[in-house]
Design an enzyme around this catalytic site. Sequence first.
Site, short mmCIF file in Angstrom:
data_model
loop_
_atom_site.label_atom_id
_atom_site.label_comp_id
_atom_site.label_asym_id
_atom_site.label_seq_id
_atom_site.Cartn_x
_atom_site.Cartn_y
_atom_site.Cartn_z
N HIS A 123 0.39 -1.36 0.17
CA HIS A 123 -0.39 0.01 0.06
C HIS A 123 0.69 1.79 -0.02
O HIS A 123 1.76 0.96 0.59
CB HIS A 123 -0.96 -0.26 1.32
CG HIS A 123 -0.28 0.06 2.61
ND1 HIS A 123 0.52 1.25 2.78
CD2 HIS A 123 0.04 -1.31 3.37
CE1 HIS A 123 1.04 0.40 4.52
NE2 HIS A 123 0.92 -0.92 4.22
N ASP A 124 0.30 2.17 -0.83
CA ASP A 124 0.70 3.80 -0.52
C ASP A 124 2.37 3.58 -1.24
O ASP A 124 3.23 4.95 -1.12
CB ASP A 124 0.86 4.24 0.69
CG ASP A 124 -0.40 4.39 1.41
OD1 ASP A 124 -1.41 4.96 0.81
OD2 ASP A 124 -0.18 3.29 2.44
N GLY A 141 4.74 -1.44 2.21
CA GLY A 141 4.51 -0.12 1.84
C GLY A 141 5.14 1.45 1.86
O GLY A 141 6.45 1.09 2.61
#
Length: 268
Positions: A123-124, A141
């Site tokens: 994520h991100d 992430g």
Amino acid sequence: MAETKIHPSAIVEDGAKIGDGVTIGPFSLVGANVTLGDGVELSSHVVVTGRTTVGARTRIFPFASIGHQPQDLKYKGEPSTLDIGTDCLIREGVTLNPGTEGGGMKTTIGDRCAFLANSHVGHDCRVGNNVVFSNNVMLAGHCDVGDFVIIGGGAAVIQFARVGAHSFLGGMSGLEQDLIPYGMALGNRAYLSGLNIIGLQRRGFSRSEIHDLRRAYRLMFAQEGTLLERVADVAEEFKDHPIVMEIVAFIKAGGKRSMCTPKNGADA
């Protein structure tokens, strides 16, 4: 206008936006908030869900999981996104996660990237253009990966790390620090082993450009003084060399991780 082909066993939820010439193979699922660009191909048994956009002509192979909720225990269902560029290759078992509230709400992947079997983007993350992840690469992430990066099979990158453009991370490496642009890192835990000379040659960098990079590298990672002192000296000497200054800017910008450095002095 190319014909769109959707296999009878596939499920395309109401609201999904499907471009021209898209192929959706057997037993695939496309979620309601997904956008598939022109010419996208889902081979079979592919799931694309969440608020995910897939760029034109990207090909996705069986059992890839694209856009499912991120593997972050703090995620509470916020409407984060996953953006995938054009002409990407996403092979079997790949997992690409959207963003979270704590990381800017989006994961972005550039154009012409190749994610080989069972690789993962957390994520991100921000992944540039023309990036190659070999089999089983694990990107945690909040990582930032520059253009033309190659990561070898089974390598792992810790969260919040930066991987500079044109760099190479060797297979089975564990990267716990930032890797400079044009650098090469190897080992578990990874250390800076020199410059990505083969990659530079393949991409058409001139002999003089590579020579300047090698000289600057040896100065930056010499034994004398601190890294910041040496970087300041290199910045002054190579201020008219844009490739060298790209490394200088990367180091000066800093991040949440320290810099990956050689084991025993500079060795380009």
